[in-house]
Design a protein around this motif. Structure first.
Motif, PDB file in Angstrom:
ATOM      1  N   VAL A  67      11.158   3.652   1.662  1.00  0.00           N
ATOM      2  CA  VAL A  67      12.224   4.659   1.626  1.00  0.00           C
ATOM      3  C   VAL A  67      12.058   5.567   0.408  1.00  0.00           C
ATOM      4  N   GLY A  68      11.699   4.966  -0.730  1.00  0.00           N
ATOM      5  CA  GLY A  68      11.544   5.756  -1.949  1.00  0.00           C
ATOM      6  C   GLY A  68      10.422   6.767  -1.872  1.00  0.00           C
ATOM      7  N   LEU A  69       9.442   6.518  -1.018  1.00  0.00           N
ATOM      8  CA  LEU A  69       8.315   7.437  -0.874  1.00  0.00           C
ATOM      9  C   LEU A  69       8.436   8.299   0.380  1.00  0.00           C
ATOM     10  N   THR A  70       9.656   8.523   0.808  1.00  0.00           N
ATOM     11  CA  THR A  70       9.913   9.502   1.861  1.00  0.00           C
ATOM     12  C   THR A  70      10.757  10.622   1.263  1.00  0.00           C
ATOM     13  N   PRO A  71      10.669  11.827   1.801  1.00  0.00           N
ATOM     14  CA  PRO A  71      11.411  12.961   1.218  1.00  0.00           C
ATOM     15  C   PRO A  71      12.888  12.943   1.601  1.00  0.00           C
ATOM     16  N   THR A  72      13.582  11.915   1.128  1.00  0.00           N
ATOM     17  CA  THR A  72      14.992  11.733   1.495  1.00  0.00           C
ATOM     18  C   THR A  72      15.864  11.505   0.266  1.00  0.00           C
ATOM     19  N   MET A  73      15.460  12.034  -0.879  1.00  0.00           N
ATOM     20  CA  MET A  73      16.227  11.792  -2.098  1.00  0.00           C
ATOM     21  C   MET A  73      17.655  12.304  -1.936  1.00  0.00           C
ATOM     22  N   GLY A  74      18.597  11.486  -2.389  1.00  0.00           N
ATOM     23  CA  GLY A  74      20.010  11.801  -2.226  1.00  0.00           C
ATOM     24  C   GLY A  74      20.671  10.874  -1.228  1.00  0.00           C
ATOM     25  N   VAL A  75      19.894  10.418  -0.249  1.00  0.00           N
ATOM     26  CA  VAL A  75      20.439   9.494   0.755  1.00  0.00           C
ATOM     27  C   VAL A  75      19.603   8.224   0.835  1.00  0.00           C
ATOM     28  N   GLN A  76      18.676   8.039  -0.094  1.00  0.00           N
ATOM     29  CA  GLN A  76      17.751   6.911  -0.002  1.00  0.00           C
ATOM     30  C   GLN A  76      18.453   5.561  -0.090  1.00  0.00           C
ATOM     31  N   MET A  77      19.426   5.434  -0.980  1.00  0.00           N
ATOM     32  CA  MET A  77      20.131   4.156  -1.102  1.00  0.00           C
ATOM     33  C   MET A  77      20.912   3.841   0.169  1.00  0.00           C
ATOM     34  N   TYR A  78      21.476   4.871   0.787  1.00  0.00           N
ATOM     35  CA  TYR A  78      22.200   4.670   2.043  1.00  0.00           C
ATOM     36  C   TYR A  78      21.236   4.264   3.161  1.00  0.00           C
ATOM     37  N   LEU A  79      20.060   4.877   3.174  1.00  0.00           N
ATOM     38  CA  LEU A  79      19.060   4.513   4.180  1.00  0.00           C
ATOM     39  C   LEU A  79      18.617   3.059   4.010  1.00  0.00           C
ATOM     40  N   ALA A  80      18.395   2.658   2.758  1.00  0.00           N
ATOM     41  CA  ALA A  80      18.003   1.268   2.501  1.00  0.00           C
ATOM     42  C   ALA A  80      19.092   0.309   2.976  1.00  0.00           C
ATOM     43  N   ALA A  81      20.351   0.668   2.729  1.00  0.00           N
ATOM     44  CA  ALA A  81      21.465  -0.183   3.157  1.00  0.00           C
ATOM     45  C   ALA A  81      21.561  -0.242   4.681  1.00  0.00           C
ATOM     46  N   MET A  82      21.315   0.875   5.345  1.00  0.00           N
ATOM     47  CA  MET A  82      21.356   0.891   6.812  1.00  0.00           C
ATOM     48  C   MET A  82      20.240   0.030   7.399  1.00  0.00           C
ATOM     49  N   ILE A  83      19.043   0.144   6.830  1.00  0.00           N
ATOM     50  CA  ILE A  83      17.928  -0.680   7.307  1.00  0.00           C
ATOM     51  C   ILE A  83      18.234  -2.157   7.088  1.00  0.00           C
ATOM     52  N   TRP A  84      18.822  -2.471   5.929  1.00  0.00           N
ATOM     53  CA  TRP A  84      19.186  -3.861   5.645  1.00  0.00           C
ATOM     54  C   TRP A  84      20.195  -4.379   6.667  1.00  0.00           C
ATOM     55  N   ALA A  85      21.211  -3.575   6.988  1.00  0.00           N
ATOM     56  CA  ALA A  85      22.242  -4.012   7.931  1.00  0.00           C
ATOM     57  C   ALA A  85      21.642  -4.291   9.306  1.00  0.00           C
ATOM     58  N   VAL A  86      20.771  -3.401   9.761  1.00  0.00           N
ATOM     59  CA  VAL A  86      20.119  -3.612  11.062  1.00  0.00           C
ATOM     60  C   VAL A  86      19.242  -4.860  11.014  1.00  0.00           C
ATOM     61  N   SER A  87      18.478  -4.997   9.941  1.00  0.00           N
ATOM     62  CA  SER A  87      17.576  -6.139   9.815  1.00  0.00           C
ATOM     63  C   SER A  87      18.348  -7.449   9.699  1.00  0.00           C
ATOM     64  N   ARG A  88      19.438  -7.411   8.951  1.00  0.00           N
ATOM     65  CA  ARG A  88      20.202  -8.644   8.683  1.00  0.00           C
ATOM     66  C   ARG A  88      21.024  -9.087   9.885  1.00  0.00           C
ATOM     67  N   TYR A  89      21.732  -8.153  10.507  1.00  0.00           N
ATOM     68  CA  TYR A  89      22.709  -8.543  11.518  1.00  0.00           C
ATOM     69  C   TYR A  89      22.217  -8.387  12.954  1.00  0.00           C
ATOM     70  N   ILE A  90      21.222  -7.556  13.173  1.00  0.00           N
ATOM     71  CA  ILE A  90      20.713  -7.369  14.531  1.00  0.00           C
ATOM     72  C   ILE A  90      19.388  -8.100  14.718  1.00  0.00           C
ATOM     73  N   LEU A  91      18.464  -7.882  13.788  1.00  0.00           N
ATOM     74  CA  LEU A  91      17.152  -8.518  13.905  1.00  0.00           C
ATOM     75  C   LEU A  91      17.124  -9.926  13.326  1.00  0.00           C
TER      76      LEU A  91
END
Length: 219
Positions: A67-91
């Motif tokens: 996530v840190g090496l994608t051009p998404t600065m400003g929303v990167q922490m939110y993206l990491a949290a979203m990926i975590w939620a999907v990984s934790r609760y769905i996968l």
């Protein structure tokens, strides 16, 4: 004894150049010092202080690095949290969220402009998209966006600039570093944390498996 006027002028110009060089060197040194502190506090400490299993930490680093090496600065922490939620609760595949969030700080106010410009130049090269935007113009555009009063306006304008104005070269260039960076981050973290914990176990006169059973906590 009188010195030629031209010699005096050259001496003054030389003095000004040397003084400017010393100032730039000092500023660069301060920036590097600040960057080292930032890396230590934001990235290394969350990894070494965590008691999560090694695999969860390593996956956290991989996700954060990606996530840190994608051009998404400003929303990167939110993206990491979203990926975590999907990984934790769905996968049902948890990784360490604090470490993932820490790793997105690879791109920070000090490093973001040069890193993102490398993305742009790399993407333009891979796509054979012609000459990339020059660095001075790129840095100026980024500075103008960062200077906006509203944080939300900065995020929206920055996203538009990176993903719409610059488009595919920026996206492709980012992925060219994000994917190998995530893979490398996983294996390096696994090796580093395992060695670090083996040393802690040895210092406590324990076997590594015993130390893991006592200290590691699933998240």
């Amino acid at each position: 004894m009188r010195f030629p006027l031209n010699s005096c002028r050259k001496a003054r110009r030389c003095h000004r150049r040397n003084r400017g060089l010393r100032c730039r060197t000092k500023a660069s040194g301060e920036m590097l010092k600040h960057l080292r502190v930032l890396i230590h506090e934001r990235i290394m400490l969350p990894i070494t202080a965590s008691n999560a299993p090694v695999a969860q930490l390593s996956w956290g680093v991989a996700v954060g690095m990606f996530v840190g090496l994608t051009p998404t600065m400003g929303v990167q922490m939110y993206l990491a949290a979203m990926i975590w939620a999907v990984s934790r609760y769905i996968l049902q595949f948890p990784f360490n969220l604090p470490v993932a969030v820490a790793l997105v700080w690879i791109t920070n106010p000090i490093t973001v402009v040069p890193i993102y410009y490398v993305f742009l130049a790399t993407g333009s090269l891979l796509l054979q998209n012609g000459e990339a935007l020059n660095y001075a113009h790129f840095a100026e555009s980024f500075g103008r966006i960062a200077a906006l009063e509203s944080a939300w306006d900065s995020i929206v304008e920055g996203t538009r600039f990176l993903l719409v104005d610059l488009g595919w070269p920026m996206v492709v260039g980012g992925l060219a570093y994000a994917i190998p960076g995530a893979i490398l981050g996983y294996f390096l973290t696994f090796r580093f944390v395992t060695r670090h914990r083996r040393q802690k176990a040895a210092a406590a006169n324990m076997g590594y498996e015993q130390w893991q059973a006592i200290n590691e906590v699933m998240h």
